[in-house]
Scaffold this active site. Structure first.
Site, PDB file in Angstrom:
ATOM      1  N   GLU A  88      -6.880  18.276   5.727  1.00  0.00           N
ATOM      2  CA  GLU A  88      -5.683  17.458   5.466  1.00  0.00           C
ATOM      3  C   GLU A  88      -4.717  18.041   4.429  1.00  0.00           C
ATOM      4  O   GLU A  88      -5.098  18.762   3.519  1.00  0.00           O
ATOM      5  CB  GLU A  88      -6.051  16.044   4.964  1.00  0.00           C
ATOM      6  N   ASP A 148      -0.241   9.201   0.320  1.00  0.00           N
ATOM      7  CA  ASP A 148       0.299  10.535   0.020  1.00  0.00           C
ATOM      8  C   ASP A 148       1.790  10.605  -0.319  1.00  0.00           C
ATOM      9  O   ASP A 148       2.605   9.976   0.357  1.00  0.00           O
ATOM     10  CB  ASP A 148       0.140  11.443   1.253  1.00  0.00           C
ATOM     11  N   PHE A 193       2.853   9.631   9.878  1.00  0.00           N
ATOM     12  CA  PHE A 193       1.886  10.221   8.951  1.00  0.00           C
ATOM     13  C   PHE A 193       2.580  11.267   8.071  1.00  0.00           C
ATOM     14  O   PHE A 193       3.760  11.535   8.208  1.00  0.00           O
ATOM     15  CB  PHE A 193       0.743  10.865   9.747  1.00  0.00           C
ATOM     16  N   SER A 194       1.773  11.900   7.207  1.00  0.00           N
ATOM     17  CA  SER A 194       2.334  12.755   6.161  1.00  0.00           C
ATOM     18  C   SER A 194       3.072  13.990   6.662  1.00  0.00           C
ATOM     19  O   SER A 194       2.843  14.470   7.773  1.00  0.00           O
ATOM     20  CB  SER A 194       1.216  13.199   5.227  1.00  0.00           C
ATOM     21  N   TRP A 237       0.819  -1.224   0.000  1.00  0.00           N
ATOM     22  CA  TRP A 237       0.000   0.000   0.000  1.00  0.00           C
ATOM     23  C   TRP A 237       0.848   1.268   0.000  1.00  0.00           C
ATOM     24  O   TRP A 237       1.823   1.386   0.734  1.00  0.00           O
ATOM     25  CB  TRP A 237      -0.881   0.015   1.257  1.00  0.00           C
TER      26      TRP A 237
HETATM   27  C1  FRU Z   1      -4.317  11.854   3.731  1.00  0.00           C
HETATM   28  C2  FRU Z   1      -3.941  11.331   5.108  1.00  0.00           C
HETATM   29  C3  FRU Z   1      -3.137  12.354   5.878  1.00  0.00           C
HETATM   30  C4  FRU Z   1      -2.392  11.509   6.849  1.00  0.00           C
HETATM   31  C5  FRU Z   1      -2.078  10.294   6.025  1.00  0.00           C
HETATM   32  C6  FRU Z   1      -2.041   9.002   6.778  1.00  0.00           C
HETATM   33  O1  FRU Z   1      -4.473  10.847   2.791  1.00  0.00           O
HETATM   34  O2  FRU Z   1      -5.090  10.951   5.817  1.00  0.00           O
HETATM   35  O3  FRU Z   1      -3.916  13.349   6.498  1.00  0.00           O
HETATM   36  O4  FRU Z   1      -1.245  12.116   7.342  1.00  0.00           O
HETATM   37  O5  FRU Z   1      -3.065  10.232   5.018  1.00  0.00           O
HETATM   38  O6  FRU Z   1      -1.679   7.955   5.943  1.00  0.00           O
END
Ligand code: FRU
Length: 489
Positions: free
Chosen positions: A226, A49, A111-112, A46
């Site tokens: 986001e 972002d 996360f991102s 998988w």
């Molecule tokens: C957007 C999101 C971000 C987050 C990440 C987690 O697709 O939800 O806000 O940091 O994906 O995978």
């Protein structure tokens, strides 16, 4: 007996590699039927972002949300790849792992976020002669954090005084994007937040810093969700006329001014993509001034890849800029010029007048599942025209159509109004094995879509209905795969 042999072959083949649904032969990695050939995908598992996009010493770094354990979201790490031309990618080992060795699906996972070169060593983290590359990321439910590299991004160290912005359980803060704001000579972080866990307060917060470590909150703008990005772009390529653009996770954007602390909108929120699969777009940091481009890439959210070993693809990298139209300033997005590095010898058609029913398909004989198509069409008396992509002998395929009366461009269930310019429409199409990106009128309207194509067709059909269409110029290039080394493995 026959069955036993079949089962045995199947069993052995499954150990040798992924097996196509139609043969027991192992399919080579990066050559699977739905594997994009010139869009970035991870080898397996998988991806969502794009993260940490940064340029340093001739290398474009692309990090991405990655689950190393399977084909579904969770356990986020930062996958990593580099490229010297933004087109061919070399996969590197995972760059960021969850914090504190977390085994949780969410808590403490990476996360991102974004990347930046610490040009003047304001963090004091530089060790040797290489400048420090910084990655700002969200440690889910553990605050905003920093990781850095002293060796051109080959190894990553978590900053020992993390977090740089503390976790607040009454908030849902994530996806820090950091930029340099020249006018106020400070760094700015845009961060998605949901203060007081109140949906109505969802939006982007602006923070400032002098040293990229200590951050001060300055303002908050509601109405966003986001993955924000903030870029200053020239209008009509004029360096003395610039505007700020603030992006939302779904690619929509506001144009306005930014004084280093507060964004003031001068437009309504507009869509930058009309397809079903454009999300979490981010631009590269530290692109040299001699290049001067602002380059954006996005995750094609929602794409399906049945039976594939990977799940997720990026859009093709694009240059973004602002352009003045009679209705106002708009974002335009076009594939980066490096796309031509991937052209095989193409076909060019010029000044072909198409009369319905007479010249049936000028692109007859063009066959490929990956193409770059650029067409300039004069609308004359035509009612509708377009392409059927991945056409098979039974005339099945994916239709992309422009309706002259309604001015609607449609493909794969998405649609957008495209105004003709001087009675003409320009269409640039990037067809890959599981995506179609359409750039109409030099990137004023863009539609990015994933698809599961007609498996048995690789033809292209240019059609016109109801009247004449003048094909002023049509270029069709079969595309080279960017994964040649991986395919040899
Ligand atoms: C957007 C999101 C971000 C987050 C990440 C987690 O697709 O939800 O806000 O940091 O994906 O995978």
């Amino acid at each position: 007996m026959k069955n036993t042999i079949f089962l045995l072959t199947f069993f052995i083949a499954s150990f040798l590699g992924p097996v196509s649904a139609f043969s027991a032969k192992p399919v080579k990695t990066y050559n699977e039927s739905l594997r994009p050939q010139y869009h970035f995908t991870p080898e397996i598992n998988w991806m969502n972002d794009p993260n940490g996009l940064v340029f340093y010493k001739g290398e474009y770094h692309l990090f991405y949300q990655y689950n190393p354990f399977g084909n579904e979201w969770g356990y986020m790490h930062w996958g990593h790849a580099v490229s010297t031309d933004l087109v061919h990618w070399e996969q590197l080992p995972i760059a960021l792992f969850p914090d504190n060795d977390s085994k949780d699906k969410e808590i403490g996972t990476a996360f991102s976020g974004s990347g930046m070169v610490d040009e003047n060593n304001v963090t004091g983290l530089q060790k040797g002669k290489e400048k420090t590359i910084l990655l700002f990321y969200t440690s889910q439910k553990c605050g905003q954090r920093l990781a850095y590299s002293n060796d051109k991004g080959r190894t990553w160290i978590k900053y020992e005084k993390n977090p740089i912005i503390h976790f607040d359980e009454t908030d849902d803060a994530r996806d820090p994007k950091v930029i340099w704001h020249e006018a106020s000579k400070q760094f700015v972080m845009v961060l998605y937040r949901k203060p007081n866990n109140d949906d109505k307060q969802k939006g982007i917060s602006f923070y400032t810093s002098k040293n990229l470590i200590d951050w001060q909150f300055k303002s908050h703008l509601v109405g966003f969700f986001e993955c924000p990005d903030l870029v200053e772009l020239p209008v009509n390529h004029r360096s003395d006329d610039k505007k700020w653009v603030l992006f939302n996770g779904d690619g929509s954007y506001l144009i306005g001014t930014f004084n280093g602390e507060k964004f003031t909108a001068e437009s309504v929120k507009m869509l930058s993509d009309y397809g079903a699969n454009y999300y979490a777009a981010q631009t590269w940091s530290n692109i040299p001034e001699t290049d001067g481009r602002t380059i954006q890439i996005a995750w094609m959210k929602g794409g399906e890849y049945p039976k594939m070993p990977f799940k997720g693809q990026m859009t093709f990298p694009c240059e973004i800029s602002l352009k003045k139209f009679t209705e106002g300033i708009r974002l335009v997005r076009q594939p980066i010029k490096e796309i031509s590095l991937l052209h095989e010898k193409g076909e060019v058609y010029e000044n072909r007048n198409l009369i319905p029913g007479i010249k049936k398909n000028p692109t007859h004989g063009v066959k490929n599942d990956c193409m770059h198509i650029i067409g300039n069409f004069k609308l004359k008396t035509v009612d509708k025209f377009g392409f059927v992509l991945r056409l098979d002998k039974k005339n099945n395929g994916t239709e992309l159509m422009y309706d002259v009366k309604t001015k609607v461009l449609s493909c794969l269930g998405s649609s957008a109004i495209v105004e003709p310019v001087d009675g003409k429409i320009k269409l640039e199409i990037l067809l890959d094995r599981s995506s179609v990106e359409i750039f109409a009128n030099d990137g004023k309207v863009v539609m990015s879509s994933c698809f599961v194509p007609n498996e048995n067709g690789d033809g292209l059909y240019l059609f016109n209905i109801g009247g004449e269409l003048m094909v002023e110029k049509l270029e069709v290039y079969p595309m080279k795969a960017i994964w040649t080394k991986e395919k040899e493995k």
